[in-house]
Design a protein around this motif. Structure first.
Motif, PDB file in Angstrom:
ATOM      1  N   ALA A 131      35.717  23.917  42.624  1.00  0.00           N
ATOM      2  CA  ALA A 131      34.280  24.440  41.271  1.00  0.00           C
ATOM      3  C   ALA A 131      34.450  26.167  40.885  1.00  0.00           C
ATOM      4  CB  ALA A 131      32.971  24.285  42.343  1.00  0.00           C
ATOM      5  N   VAL A 132      35.589  26.427  41.961  1.00  0.00           N
ATOM      6  CA  VAL A 132      35.837  27.804  41.129  1.00  0.00           C
ATOM      7  C   VAL A 132      37.055  28.121  39.692  1.00  0.00           C
ATOM      8  CG1 VAL A 132      37.143  29.955  41.453  1.00  0.00           C
ATOM      9  CG2 VAL A 132      36.615  29.013  43.472  1.00  0.00           C
ATOM     10  N   PHE A 133      36.996  27.646  38.768  1.00  0.00           N
ATOM     11  CA  PHE A 133      37.434  27.276  37.665  1.00  0.00           C
ATOM     12  C   PHE A 133      35.622  27.683  36.346  1.00  0.00           C
ATOM     13  CE2 PHE A 133      40.795  24.949  39.408  1.00  0.00           C
ATOM     14  CZ  PHE A 133      41.105  25.552  39.748  1.00  0.00           C
ATOM     15  N   ILE A 134      35.236  26.311  36.708  1.00  0.00           N
ATOM     16  CA  ILE A 134      34.213  26.568  36.541  1.00  0.00           C
ATOM     17  C   ILE A 134      32.762  27.284  36.266  1.00  0.00           C
ATOM     18  CG2 ILE A 134      31.606  24.642  36.163  1.00  0.00           C
ATOM     19  CD1 ILE A 134      33.472  22.156  37.492  1.00  0.00           C
ATOM     20  N   HIS A 135      33.052  27.923  37.894  1.00  0.00           N
ATOM     21  CA  HIS A 135      32.464  29.106  37.700  1.00  0.00           C
ATOM     22  C   HIS A 135      33.101  30.380  36.887  1.00  0.00           C
ATOM     23  CE1 HIS A 135      31.119  27.506  42.197  1.00  0.00           C
ATOM     24  NE2 HIS A 135      30.289  26.981  41.152  1.00  0.00           N
ATOM     25  N   VAL A 136      34.422  30.468  36.720  1.00  0.00           N
ATOM     26  CA  VAL A 136      34.527  31.974  35.860  1.00  0.00           C
ATOM     27  C   VAL A 136      34.698  31.174  34.524  1.00  0.00           C
ATOM     28  CG1 VAL A 136      37.024  32.278  34.737  1.00  0.00           C
ATOM     29  CG2 VAL A 136      36.645  32.019  37.771  1.00  0.00           C
ATOM     30  N   PHE A 137      33.976  30.201  33.994  1.00  0.00           N
ATOM     31  CA  PHE A 137      34.125  29.526  32.338  1.00  0.00           C
ATOM     32  C   PHE A 137      32.847  30.138  32.316  1.00  0.00           C
ATOM     33  CE2 PHE A 137      32.020  26.856  29.579  1.00  0.00           C
ATOM     34  CZ  PHE A 137      33.121  27.325  28.546  1.00  0.00           C
ATOM     35  N   LEU A 138      31.586  29.403  33.630  1.00  0.00           N
ATOM     36  CA  LEU A 138      30.529  29.917  33.097  1.00  0.00           C
ATOM     37  C   LEU A 138      29.939  31.675  33.046  1.00  0.00           C
ATOM     38  CD1 LEU A 138      28.453  27.318  35.235  1.00  0.00           C
ATOM     39  CD2 LEU A 138      28.887  27.474  32.963  1.00  0.00           C
ATOM     40  N   SER A 139      30.764  32.407  33.927  1.00  0.00           N
ATOM     41  CA  SER A 139      30.252  33.392  33.879  1.00  0.00           C
ATOM     42  C   SER A 139      30.585  34.543  32.750  1.00  0.00           C
ATOM     43  CB  SER A 139      30.968  33.923  35.333  1.00  0.00           C
ATOM     44  OG  SER A 139      32.333  33.751  35.569  1.00  0.00           O
ATOM     45  N   VAL A 140      32.160  34.133  32.081  1.00  0.00           N
ATOM     46  CA  VAL A 140      32.567  34.288  31.127  1.00  0.00           C
ATOM     47  C   VAL A 140      31.720  34.671  30.372  1.00  0.00           C
ATOM     48  CG1 VAL A 140      33.854  35.301  30.101  1.00  0.00           C
ATOM     49  CG2 VAL A 140      34.637  35.062  32.325  1.00  0.00           C
ATOM     50  N   TRP A 141      31.723  32.868  29.851  1.00  0.00           N
ATOM     51  CA  TRP A 141      31.009  32.689  28.283  1.00  0.00           C
ATOM     52  C   TRP A 141      29.354  33.297  28.561  1.00  0.00           C
ATOM     53  CZ3 TRP A 141      26.690  30.516  26.689  1.00  0.00           C
ATOM     54  CH2 TRP A 141      26.489  29.486  25.423  1.00  0.00           C
ATOM     55  N   ALA A 142      28.819  33.549  29.672  1.00  0.00           N
ATOM     56  CA  ALA A 142      27.057  33.748  29.619  1.00  0.00           C
ATOM     57  C   ALA A 142      27.281  35.229  29.334  1.00  0.00           C
ATOM     58  CB  ALA A 142      26.655  33.839  30.578  1.00  0.00           C
ATOM     59  N   VAL A 143      28.114  36.366  29.609  1.00  0.00           N
ATOM     60  CA  VAL A 143      28.091  37.722  29.910  1.00  0.00           C
ATOM     61  C   VAL A 143      28.930  37.679  28.084  1.00  0.00           C
ATOM     62  CG1 VAL A 143      28.904  39.445  30.660  1.00  0.00           C
ATOM     63  CG2 VAL A 143      28.792  37.901  32.205  1.00  0.00           C
ATOM     64  N   ARG A 144      29.909  37.732  27.658  1.00  0.00           N
ATOM     65  CA  ARG A 144      30.633  37.419  26.715  1.00  0.00           C
ATOM     66  C   ARG A 144      29.318  37.014  25.484  1.00  0.00           C
ATOM     67  NH1 ARG A 144      33.198  41.571  24.752  1.00  0.00           N
ATOM     68  NH2 ARG A 144      34.627  40.543  26.152  1.00  0.00           N
ATOM     69  N   PHE A 145      28.820  35.623  25.709  1.00  0.00           N
ATOM     70  CA  PHE A 145      27.916  35.314  24.668  1.00  0.00           C
ATOM     71  C   PHE A 145      26.409  36.186  24.144  1.00  0.00           C
ATOM     72  CE2 PHE A 145      24.518  32.596  23.158  1.00  0.00           C
ATOM     73  CZ  PHE A 145      24.912  32.240  21.875  1.00  0.00           C
ATOM     74  N   GLY A 146      26.301  36.882  25.742  1.00  0.00           N
ATOM     75  CA  GLY A 146      25.028  37.356  25.754  1.00  0.00           C
ATOM     76  C   GLY A 146      25.592  39.005  24.737  1.00  0.00           C
ATOM     77  N   TYR A 147      26.621  39.737  25.261  1.00  0.00           N
ATOM     78  CA  TYR A 147      27.381  40.413  24.661  1.00  0.00           C
ATOM     79  C   TYR A 147      27.284  40.593  23.051  1.00  0.00           C
ATOM     80  CZ  TYR A 147      30.563  44.749  23.456  1.00  0.00           C
ATOM     81  OH  TYR A 147      30.912  45.917  22.700  1.00  0.00           O
ATOM     82  N   LEU A 169      40.079  30.370  28.187  1.00  0.00           N
ATOM     83  CA  LEU A 169      41.260  31.568  28.585  1.00  0.00           C
ATOM     84  C   LEU A 169      41.552  31.741  29.866  1.00  0.00           C
ATOM     85  CD1 LEU A 169      43.855  32.671  27.700  1.00  0.00           C
ATOM     86  CD2 LEU A 169      42.852  34.298  26.150  1.00  0.00           C
ATOM     87  N   SER A 170      40.203  32.382  30.207  1.00  0.00           N
ATOM     88  CA  SER A 170      39.670  33.278  31.713  1.00  0.00           C
ATOM     89  C   SER A 170      39.742  31.580  32.722  1.00  0.00           C
ATOM     90  CB  SER A 170      38.695  33.186  31.265  1.00  0.00           C
ATOM     91  OG  SER A 170      38.540  34.379  30.900  1.00  0.00           O
ATOM     92  N   ALA A 171      39.793  30.683  32.691  1.00  0.00           N
ATOM     93  CA  ALA A 171      39.732  29.529  33.033  1.00  0.00           C
ATOM     94  C   ALA A 171      40.926  28.754  33.159  1.00  0.00           C
ATOM     95  CB  ALA A 171      38.751  28.044  32.529  1.00  0.00           C
ATOM     96  N   VAL A 172      41.598  29.054  32.039  1.00  0.00           N
ATOM     97  CA  VAL A 172      43.410  28.265  32.751  1.00  0.00           C
ATOM     98  C   VAL A 172      43.638  29.792  33.060  1.00  0.00           C
ATOM     99  CG1 VAL A 172      45.313  28.110  31.607  1.00  0.00           C
ATOM    100  CG2 VAL A 172      43.392  27.011  30.437  1.00  0.00           C
ATOM    101  N   VAL A 173      43.360  30.856  33.321  1.00  0.00           N
ATOM    102  CA  VAL A 173      44.331  32.204  33.669  1.00  0.00           C
ATOM    103  C   VAL A 173      43.804  31.955  35.506  1.00  0.00           C
ATOM    104  CG1 VAL A 173      44.708  34.357  34.071  1.00  0.00           C
ATOM    105  CG2 VAL A 173      44.630  33.124  32.091  1.00  0.00           C
ATOM    106  N   THR A 174      42.526  31.567  35.788  1.00  0.00           N
ATOM    107  CA  THR A 174      42.071  30.855  36.742  1.00  0.00           C
ATOM    108  C   THR A 174      43.309  30.481  37.330  1.00  0.00           C
ATOM    109  OG1 THR A 174      40.009  31.512  37.095  1.00  0.00           O
ATOM    110  CG2 THR A 174      40.848  30.727  38.412  1.00  0.00           C
TER     111      THR A 174
END
Length: 827
Positions: A131-147, A169-174
């Motif tokens: 589930a780590v890859f999903i968590h990375v995807f959600l956290s990066v997407w949410a913060v970047r989308f908000g910014y 890309l962050s999920a793949v890098v993970t």
């Protein structure tokens, strides 16, 4: 004279200097080991490595705004090194702040959001790596989308696209970091890296290099120097394939960070290929390959300044590469498949496993040997007569039931002890010899001496029976201990031989393999590979891969060539054909035995029935021996057949295990005698022929004689053992005979050996039948003897009949050797 030389002052001085140098080397080695241990502690246990990598990854930006390496690195450290997660958090923030303060909040926000999501998930789903890859995807997407939404004041297609791209890309890098970071941080058993792991590791290193973008030393970019230095290491260690792959991966990652560096991918890929091809020239050859690639690719640029800068960067990388310690490169080579260091490491590991296995087998061998010795030490010699102690115990038991209750006890044993003792001893001896006391002088004299002679004599008889039964049981126990000792000793020897076989290393025969390949190629046979496993005289083992040999080239050409090259007769042992019609066959070649055995068998059941109580077997043994065996079960029919066939099956399995023949037969007898209370017996006629010198061992257990026919001479081989399974213990008589080429060996069951009723001497009768044989073909001999015996008995088959005939001949190769003196090699 030698002592004076050793005591000479100059020798003492040289010895002292040598000892000093050795002590200096040992001290330097110890200091180097301590330094390495201290550096590893500082880097990995104290977290300096995590801080440095986190700081550089915090600086690694793609397209001047995307940070796809920050959250993945923190996520991997969170899952693998939780105690260093705070250090990684601080390092990533400081790295981002060193590049752009305006986006530093993105790193803080993304890391905090990920930590919140991950912590919440762990409370619900425990620790789930998937589930780590999903968590990375959600956290990066949410913060970047908000910014982006807050910056632009609206939601656009660009916002969705950038947020999704960076999160993906962050999920793949993970995933990549999960493969590469543990390779550097965890100290596991030495093993080779897979190609996927090498690529992931290079992506990780290239990501770190992105963090050095903007660092310039005398006009030279640090990331370019590092990329070319890593490329040199990869090309030198892994060759052209690894070098070009590393060049493409590194150049691609660097070009993502800066579009102006797109040419780096072509430069590094081409230079890695050239460097790998020139690595036979050692470090300088790989460096020249990089320099040539740099010059050629840089010439496509428009600026001469950029060309010179690129050349300077290459020269600096080459200088660093030349200064790299040899020990570091050798250590790195151990992880890359295909390198000499990796092969040596694998061989060392396999040797260690082999030695441990052999040591364990030897320990079991010692254990069985010790047990065997303990059983041997417990053996007591068989008693054939009473000793003084036994006599006293025996008479005390007799008098306990007779004299102790007699009113004349004091008169007999106090006043006439010697006379009474002698009478009792004589009575016991006569009872033991004759089964009782006759009405003779001894009986009359004892009757005058004792008031209850018949009661005493009966007590002696009863006690003597108990003593004999006890003595027989004791002897059986002693024999059983001896059998167990022999069996344990046999198992110990087999395991000891197996341990020695394990410790035998496969010697490399690269030169001999090349010579054999050249000789076969010169003969016009196309081969793919030659593998030599053993070159010991008489035990050669070679495997050759060659195209489909529909014309049997392996036997007609390759084997004769090998016979000439190795100066020993070589034959085809086994062929493994290819499943594809255009594939290659694997053919195994080995040493031919000096002698061969050709056999023939004739068998008939009693009364012409379908099931015979006789069983027979021929068995090649791994140790270059050939076994012939006949077993005759008690009686006839199916039950006798089962008994004899099981005897041979046990014999076959025990012999193939490597246990000596005599111990094998004793073990089989023990099993059969203890397996059932029924009186089921079987004979065993075993002959072991050594195919190297034609020596033969005859082991007979209740079987009929065997015969050796040499020309017109017929020799009988016999022994006098009882059938197998009848007694718990017996001695196996072994008869040794030296056979010669052309000899006929004839084994038969009692149904064949016992002649008609009018024959008085079965031996003479059977010898005459064998002498009158006109053929030497084993099968024809067996058929003629069977037919002759049945005809002599009036056409009746009165018992199960089996005849086994073996002919010993020199092993003559089917094809003559092909002379190749120029390729003769030493074994």
């Amino acid at each position: 004279m030698s002592q004076r030389i050793l005591n000479h002052p100059s020798m003492e001085k040289r010895t002292g200097v040598g000892d000093s140098l050795q002590r200096f080397k040992d001290s330097a080695t110890n200091r180097l080991t301590k330094v390495r241990s201290w550096m590893r502690t500082v880097l990995f246990q104290w977290g300096l490595f995590i801080y440095l990598v986190g700081f550089l990854l915090g600086r690694a930006m793609i397209l001047s705004e995307m940070l796809p390496f920050v959250v993945p690195f923190f996520a991997v450290i969170w899952m693998t090194k939780r105690e260093h997660a705070k250090l990684a958090f601080i390092a990533l923030i400081l790295g981002t702040m060193s590049v752009n303060l305006s986006v530093a909040w993105f790193t803080v926000s993304a890391l905090l959001v990920y930590a919140l999501i991950q912590r919440t998930s762990e409370l619900v789903l425990k620790k789930n790596t998937k589930a780590v890859f999903i968590h990375v995807f959600l956290s990066v997407w949410a913060v970047r989308f908000g910014y982006l939404t807050a910056t632009e004041g609206m939601v656009s297609e660009y916002t969705w696209m950038i947020s999704t791209a960076e999160a993906s890309l962050s999920a793949v890098v993970t995933m990549i970091f999960f493969q590469s970071i543990p390779l550097l941080m965890e100290r596991k058993r030495q093993r080779s890296y897979r190609n996927e792991e090498i690529i992931c590791l290079m992506i990780f290193l290239a990501s770190i290099m992105i963090g050095t973008i903007g660092w310039v030393v005398y006009g030279m970019a640090v990331e370019s120097i590092l990329a070319r230095y890593v490329l040199l290491l990869a090309a030198f260690v892994g060759g052209a394939a690894i070098g070009s792959t590393v060049g493409v991966v590194t150049g691609l990652i660097l070009s993502l960070a800066n579009v102006a560096s797109l040419y780096q991918m072509s430069l590094l890929a081409f230079s890695g290929l050239l460097g790998g091809l020139l690595r036979e020239g050692k470090k300088m050859g790989v460096g020249v390959g990089l320099l040539i690639g740099t010059v050629l690719i840089s010439m496509y640029g428009d600026s001469q300044t950029l060309v010179m800068t690129s050349i300077y960067e290459t020269l600096v990388a080459i200088s660093l590469f030349l200064l790299t310690p040899k020990s570091f490169i050798e250590h790195l080579s151990r992880y890359v498949p295909g390198t000499v260091e990796h092969s040596q490491e694998q061989q060392q590991y396999m040797r260690k496993v082999r030695d441990i296995t052999a040591q364990k087998v030897e320990q079991f061998s010692d254990l069985f040997h010790t047990l065997s010795e303990s059983f041997t030490a417990m053996e007591k010699p068989k008693k054939t007569d009473f000793d003084t102690k036994d006599m006293d115990v025996f008479l005390s038991r007799v008098t306990e039931h007779t004299c102790q209750t007699c009113f004349k006890k004091e008169k007999c044993w106090a006043n006439k002890f010697e006379e009474t003792y002698q009478y009792m001893e004589d009575l016991m001896q006569e009872c033991q010899d004759e089964g009782g006391v006759r009405q003779g002088r001894l009986y009359h004299d004892f009757s005058n001496h004792c008031v209850k002679p018949d009661k005493v004599i009966q007590a002696i008889k009863d006690e003597l029976k108990s003593y004999e039964a006890s003595q027989q049981l004791q002897n059986q126990l002693t024999e059983s201990r001896r059998l167990v000792a022999d069996q344990l000793r046999g198992v110990s020897q087999v395991m000891d031989d197996f341990a020695k076989e394990i410790q035998r290393e496969k010697t490399t025969h690269q030169k001999q393999e090349e010579q054999i390949g050249e000789a076969i190629a010169d003969a016009g046979v196309d081969i793919d590979q030659v593998e030599i496993y053993q070159l010991d005289a008489g035990n050669i083992d070679i495997e050759i891969t060659l195209p489909k040999n529909d014309l049997n080239e392996s036997e007609k050409i390759v084997a004769p060539l090998l016979s000439s090259i190795l100066e020993e007769t070589i034959v085809v042992k086994h062929t493994e054909p290819s499943a594809s019609p255009y594939g290659h066959d694997r053919v195994s070649f080995g040493s031919a035995k000096q002698f061969v055995v050709k056999t023939g068998v004739a068998n008939a059941a009693k009364g012409g029935g379908w099931v015979s109580g006789d069983s027979y077997s021929t068995l090649p043994i791994n140790a270059g021996k050939y076994a012939l065996a006949i077993s005759d079960g008690m009686g006839n029919g199916e039950r006798a057949h089962i008994e004899s066939s099981e005897t041979l099956q046990l014999l076959r399995n025990v012999l193939q295990s490597g246990i000596e023949e005599t111990v094998a037969i004793k073990s089989i007898n023990s099993v059969l005698s203890l397996r059932s209370e029924d009186e089921i017996f079987s004979t065993l006629d075993l002959t072991m022929i050594d195919l190297q010198d034609a020596s033969a061992k005859f082991l007979k257990v209740g079987s009929t004689p065997s015969f050796i026919k040499r020309g017109k001479q017929v020799k009988m081989v016999e022994s006098s053992n009882l059938p197998i399974g009848m007694l718990h213990e017996f001695d196996v008589d072994v008869v040794n005979e030296q056979l010669k080429a052309g000899d006929l060996l004839i084994l038969m069951s009692d149904g064949v050996y016992e002649g008609p009723k009018h024959i008085e001497n079965d031996e003479v009768w059977m010898k005459r039948i064998i002498q009158e044989l006109k053929t030497e073909d084993p099968q024809e001999v067996a058929d003629v003897i069977m037919e002759r015996v049945i005809r002599e008995r009036g056409g009746h088959i009165v018992d199960d009949m089996t005849v086994m005939v073996a002919k010993v001949d020199h092993n003559l190769p089917k094809w003559a050797s092909i002379p190749t003196p120029q390729y003769a090699i030493a074994k």
